[in-house]
Design a protein around this motif. Structure first.
Motif, PDB file in Angstrom:
ATOM      1  N   SER A  73       0.841  -1.203   0.000  1.00 53.14           N
ATOM      2  CA  SER A  73       0.000   0.000   0.000  1.00 53.14           C
ATOM      3  C   SER A  73       0.870   1.244   0.000  1.00 53.14           C
ATOM      4  O   SER A  73       0.556   2.242  -0.662  1.00 53.14           O
ATOM      5  CB  SER A  73      -1.004  -0.010   1.155  1.00 53.14           C
ATOM      6  OG  SER A  73      -0.384  -0.407   2.338  1.00 53.14           O
ATOM      7  N   LEU A  76       1.870   1.885  -3.551  1.00 54.78           N
ATOM      8  CA  LEU A  76       0.792   2.482  -4.352  1.00 54.78           C
ATOM      9  C   LEU A  76       0.561   3.944  -3.977  1.00 54.78           C
ATOM     10  O   LEU A  76       0.403   4.799  -4.843  1.00 54.78           O
ATOM     11  CB  LEU A  76      -0.508   1.686  -4.175  1.00 54.78           C
ATOM     12  CG  LEU A  76      -0.510   0.328  -4.877  1.00 54.78           C
ATOM     13  CD1 LEU A  76      -1.840  -0.379  -4.669  1.00 54.78           C
ATOM     14  CD2 LEU A  76      -0.220   0.487  -6.366  1.00 54.78           C
ATOM     15  N   ILE A  77       0.557   4.206  -2.670  1.00 53.55           N
ATOM     16  CA  ILE A  77       0.373   5.596  -2.222  1.00 53.55           C
ATOM     17  C   ILE A  77       1.469   6.468  -2.814  1.00 53.55           C
ATOM     18  O   ILE A  77       1.225   7.565  -3.340  1.00 53.55           O
ATOM     19  CB  ILE A  77       0.425   5.678  -0.679  1.00 53.55           C
ATOM     20  CG1 ILE A  77      -0.764   4.946  -0.066  1.00 53.55           C
ATOM     21  CG2 ILE A  77       0.434   7.133  -0.222  1.00 53.55           C
ATOM     22  CD1 ILE A  77      -0.638   4.731   1.436  1.00 53.55           C
ATOM     23  N   SER A  78       2.692   5.965  -2.750  1.00 55.47           N
ATOM     24  CA  SER A  78       3.832   6.731  -3.233  1.00 55.47           C
ATOM     25  C   SER A  78       3.701   7.024  -4.729  1.00 55.47           C
ATOM     26  O   SER A  78       3.878   8.167  -5.167  1.00 55.47           O
ATOM     27  CB  SER A  78       5.108   5.946  -2.927  1.00 55.47           C
ATOM     28  OG  SER A  78       6.159   6.471  -3.635  1.00 55.47           O
ATOM     29  N   ALA A  79       3.368   5.982  -5.512  1.00 52.64           N
ATOM     30  CA  ALA A  79       3.221   6.186  -6.958  1.00 52.64           C
ATOM     31  C   ALA A  79       2.132   7.221  -7.241  1.00 52.64           C
ATOM     32  O   ALA A  79       2.299   8.107  -8.082  1.00 52.64           O
ATOM     33  CB  ALA A  79       2.895   4.860  -7.642  1.00 52.64           C
ATOM     34  N   THR A  80       1.019   7.127  -6.487  1.00 55.04           N
ATOM     35  CA  THR A  80      -0.084   8.064  -6.704  1.00 55.04           C
ATOM     36  C   THR A  80       0.327   9.493  -6.361  1.00 55.04           C
ATOM     37  O   THR A  80       0.085  10.429  -7.137  1.00 55.04           O
ATOM     38  CB  THR A  80      -1.286   7.668  -5.821  1.00 55.04           C
ATOM     39  OG1 THR A  80      -1.492   6.268  -5.938  1.00 55.04           O
ATOM     40  CG2 THR A  80      -2.531   8.419  -6.226  1.00 55.04           C
ATOM     41  N   LEU A  81       0.964   9.657  -5.203  1.00 57.17           N
ATOM     42  CA  LEU A  81       1.342  11.010  -4.784  1.00 57.17           C
ATOM     43  C   LEU A  81       2.341  11.630  -5.752  1.00 57.17           C
ATOM     44  O   LEU A  81       2.257  12.817  -6.085  1.00 57.17           O
ATOM     45  CB  LEU A  81       1.918  10.985  -3.363  1.00 57.17           C
ATOM     46  CG  LEU A  81       0.908  10.752  -2.245  1.00 57.17           C
ATOM     47  CD1 LEU A  81       1.613  10.748  -0.890  1.00 57.17           C
ATOM     48  CD2 LEU A  81      -0.176  11.829  -2.266  1.00 57.17           C
ATOM     49  N   ALA A  83       2.618  10.898  -8.882  1.00 59.11           N
ATOM     50  CA  ALA A  83       1.877  11.220 -10.107  1.00 59.11           C
ATOM     51  C   ALA A  83       1.173  12.566  -9.947  1.00 59.11           C
ATOM     52  O   ALA A  83       1.197  13.404 -10.860  1.00 59.11           O
ATOM     53  CB  ALA A  83       0.866  10.116 -10.410  1.00 59.11           C
ATOM     54  N   VAL A  84       0.573  12.786  -8.784  1.00 61.61           N
ATOM     55  CA  VAL A  84      -0.109  14.067  -8.535  1.00 61.61           C
ATOM     56  C   VAL A  84       0.900  15.219  -8.571  1.00 61.61           C
ATOM     57  O   VAL A  84       0.667  16.261  -9.198  1.00 61.61           O
ATOM     58  CB  VAL A  84      -0.847  14.032  -7.173  1.00 61.61           C
ATOM     59  CG1 VAL A  84      -1.359  15.406  -6.804  1.00 61.61           C
ATOM     60  CG2 VAL A  84      -1.984  13.018  -7.228  1.00 61.61           C
ATOM     61  N   SER A 202      -1.839  14.231 -18.488  1.00 63.31           N
ATOM     62  CA  SER A 202      -2.011  12.835 -18.056  1.00 63.31           C
ATOM     63  C   SER A 202      -0.777  12.000 -18.381  1.00 63.31           C
ATOM     64  O   SER A 202      -0.392  11.133 -17.600  1.00 63.31           O
ATOM     65  CB  SER A 202      -3.274  12.227 -18.663  1.00 63.31           C
ATOM     66  OG  SER A 202      -3.266  12.412 -20.053  1.00 63.31           O
ATOM     67  N   GLY A 209       4.249   8.956 -12.120  1.00 64.27           N
ATOM     68  CA  GLY A 209       3.799   7.848 -11.288  1.00 64.27           C
ATOM     69  C   GLY A 209       4.736   6.655 -11.417  1.00 64.27           C
ATOM     70  O   GLY A 209       5.055   5.987 -10.430  1.00 64.27           O
TER      71      GLY A 209
END
Lengths: 343, 401
Positions: A73, A76-81, A83-84, A202, A209
């Protein structure tokens, strides 16, 4: 004098080269994508990778723990953050740079490297930190006397999944068609009614990401400290360049060529580990015009690099000359001219 | 004031007279500190600087030196020789610093040393290890080193390795740059002298900042060494150890690894936690405590804990603490703030530091700084991080030459 190492050692080195390759591919794929579509050489890609590593460490250390669930998790959090973060960078800063000269773009992304590295220092300090492998991933297989740690296998699998995912995305979806069109002619695509601006955002988010994901995934096998960003970026650039800028498959094969050259190269010339990769890059760039494709240039470039390494090994100069000549002949294909003279 | 021809003419005279006039009189003694505070080297620069700051606080609280306070002028050297030289010049010319204490990397040290020589200003190098810094061709009256150097460290590691009687085949891994090459050379030569029966079967030379050591580790293991000497340091040691452990490298040599590069420091043990390769021999410049430590060290550790608000405290503050201490004791001995006289006073000076007596050798301006060595084990007190068992300070004096 060079002695041929035994098979186990060669297999072991190939295994090592494969993990090196996949590890680089995780990072390089995003860089290659940005170059392919946005036509930007993003020096700050290494910084996004470093930020991904720090975020993953932060979550594992303070919140999720390093159980399988906690670790993944955090990844995933890291990749998402990241990406943002990439999205913000593109939306607020980078989009103003598309029209200017490449040199300014390069300077701009380099400025981002400096800003991000000091931001990391400010947020997470200068101490070296690291994440423990989840217990379930800390073991290893043994096959043919070669150890393959589970975690290396994870990296290899994730790398292959990303390569496959890219292929599907680019070739089998309408979004992929639009991306390929954007790489060809962004103005025409805009004129046809596609929102190119959001497409770019995107793509940049996707690439960021991936950098964040790569950063998070290396935390169990690397110490995380300031400098992680700059250490990696040169290698990643070599991979992207020898793979032919902007091609995902090219980047994958570029990574493999790099990994194999490094891993087997140190068996030939341990002191040349630093230059082996640079020789590979120089050789590939030089022979590219005579090769039908980038893949052919890579396929010839790897043995040619070994030829050059042998040239500098006392007692093995004839071997080196033989390899260089043989590959040279294969590239030049003098028999082509024989054929054309006859017709 | 209107600038007349006369005042204008007097200006250069006044300017040349000014620095001397200010620094030789009252006011604080200014010490310039070029040290990396950004980039990767800040990992060591930041905590080291805290040692200098704490020392200055102590000296000033006790009334200063020769009745004058000490003031630090700190500049970020960014770990590059160019920037270190630039800030050192700036501190000498614009800030009129009286002395320099600083530099961290083996590239910065020798670069700033030339500035010290040019300006006849003392430079005390508290951290750079390269032998080049105080090698005969580079030695001048104003350069002093209070750190260990690659000779003393490489030979200390060889002394330990030589005691493993059943070790016949040794492999070496070091980064391919000045420090790695120097320490490898000294280690190998000293080991050959102590144990002619030992053979170095393999040397791996990854580049500094290598991301993946797997191919190097694998190639090294294939030579089946009995023991390994490693000069991996800082975050590089963390990465190397994390990658070597699942490949079974430490098991294959039964943990007979001697690791220089301060792999036994609090920083390394904290970063690796339970993944530390327990059982190896590593070194550190300072430890939170060690068997037979002097009372002065216990007090120093208490103070540095409070000063840095870190527990266990970093092992780097002591480097600049002792560097500053040498300078201040030199000034006291000389009795005057004068670079030539203080430089002369430093030769052969022995001072009482938190880790015991240290002597600045007159012949090569190198302190006889040793390090603590010991087996790294799981914390018997139950902590996650490794601790050094039976840490022993190896005094390099017998084998420095």
């Amino acid at each position: 004098m060079f002695q041929l190492p035994d098979l186990t050692l060669i297999l072991g080195q190939l295994r090592g080269g494969l993990t090196t390759a996949m590890f680089l591919f995780l990072i390089a794929s995003g860089l290659s994508l940005i170059f392919g579509v946005l036509k930007i050489i993003n020096f700050a890609h290494g910084s996004l990778y470093m930020i991904g590593a720090y975020i993953a460490w932060y979550f594992v250390h303070y919140l999720t723990g390093n159980s399988m669930l906690g670790f993944w998790s955090a990844v995933l959090i890291s990749a998402t953050l990241v990406a943002v973060l990439g999205g913000l960078v593109e939306r607020l800063l980078l989009r103003h740079m598309y029209k200017v000269d490449e040199l300014y773009q390069l300077l701009f992304t380099y400025a981002l490297v400096l800003v991000f590295s000091d931001a990391c220092k400010f947020l997470w300090g200068t101490q070296s930190v690291s994440v423990q492998r989840p217990d379930a991933l800390s073991g290893h297989f043994t096959a043919l006397d070669v150890r393959l740690p589970y975690y290396d296998l994870v990296i290899i699998v994730v790398g292959l999944l990303i390569a496959g995912g890219f292929w599907l995305l680019l070739n089998r979806t309408s979004f992929g068609r639009i991306i390929r069109a954007a790489a060809q002619d962004r103005e025409m695509l805009g004129a046809l009614g596609t929102n190119v601006s959001w497409l770019y955002t995107s793509m940049f988010m996707l690439a960021s990401g991936l950098a964040g994901l790569a950063g998070a995934l290396v935390t169990p096998i690397k110490g995380i400290a300031p400098g992680l960003d700059v250490d990696i970026i040169i290698e990643v650039f070599i991979v992207v360049v020898i793979g032919g800028l902007g091609s995902v498959w090219g980047t994958l094969f570029g990574s493999l060529a790099y990994g194999v050259t490094l891993a087997l190269g140190i068996l030939v010339q341990p002191r040349f580990s630093i230059v082996a990769a640079f020789i590979l890059m120089a050789v590939v760039l030089i022979i590219r015009p005579w090769c039908k494709s980038q893949y052919a240039a890579l396929a010839y470039g790897v043995p040619l690099t070994f030829g050059v390494l042998f040239l500098f090994l006392p007692g093995s100069v004839p071997v080196g000359i033989a390899i260089v000549l043989a590959v040279g002949v294969l590239i030049a294909q003098p028999w082509r001219f024989l054929g054309s003279a006859r017709t | 004031m209107k600038i007349t021809r006369r005042t204008f003419g007097a200006l250069p005279l006044a300017l040349t007279a000014l620095p001397g006039a200010v620094s030789a009189q009252t006011g604080p003694i200014k010490i310039g500190v070029p040290i990396p505070l950004s980039g990767p080297a800040a990992l060591f620069g930041d905590p080291a600087l805290k040692g200098a700051r704490m020392y200055v606080e102590e000296v000033n609280a006790a009334g200063g030196v020769l009745g004058r306070n000490i003031e630090l002028v700190v500049r970020d050297s960014k770990a590059t020789p160019d920037e270190a030289v630039r800030v050192a010049r700036e501190m000498i010319l614009k800030e009129n610093v009286d002395f320099l204490v600083g530099t961290l990397t083996s590239a910065e040290g020798p670069a700033v040393s030339t500035i010290a020589k040019e300006n006849k200003i003392i430079l005390i190098a508290p951290i750079p290890k390269t032998d080049q810094l105080t090698a005969p061709q580079n030695l001048h009256p104003y350069i002093f080193r209070t750190a260990a150097n690659s000779t003393s460290e490489g030979r200390s590691c060889a002394e330990i390795m030589a005691k493993w009687a059943d070790v016949k085949k040794v492999a070496i891994i070091a980064h391919d740059y000045a420090y790695g090459q120097d320490i490898n050379k000294e280690f190998t030569a000293h080991l050959k002298k102590l144990r002619p029966d030992v053979e170095v079967v393999d040397s791996q030379w990854p580049k500094l900042g290598e991301a993946d050591y797997t191919p190097f580790i694998n190639a090294q293991m294939s030579k089946k060494p009995d023991a390994i000497f490693s000069a991996m340091w800082g975050g590089h040691f963390v990465t190397w150890a994390k990658q070597a452990k699942p490949l079974g490298m430490f098991d294959a040599v039964k943990n007979r690894v001697v690791n220089g590069g301060e792999a036994g420091s609090v920083e390394a043990t904290r970063a690796l936690g339970a993944e530390y390769p327990f059982g190896i021999i590593a070194n550190a410049y300072d430890l939170p405590s060690y068997p037979g430590e002097p009372e002065a060290h216990k007090k120093y550790i208490e103070r540095i804990k409070a000063f840095t608000k870190e527990d266990p405290p970093s092992s780097w503050p002591i480097m600049m603490y002792i560097g500053m201490q040498f300078l201040v004791e030199g000034i006291k001995k000389a009795g005057v703030v004068d670079n030539d006289k203080v430089a002369a006073a430093l030769l052969g000076l022995t001072i009482e530091t938190p880790i015991g007596k240290q002597t600045m050798r007159a012949k090569d301006h190198q302190a006889d700084r040793g390090e603590f060595y010991g087996e790294m084990i799981k914390d018997p007190a139950g902590g996650a991080a490794a601790v050094m068992k039976d840490a022993k300070y190896i005094d390099p004096a017998p084998f420095m030459d």
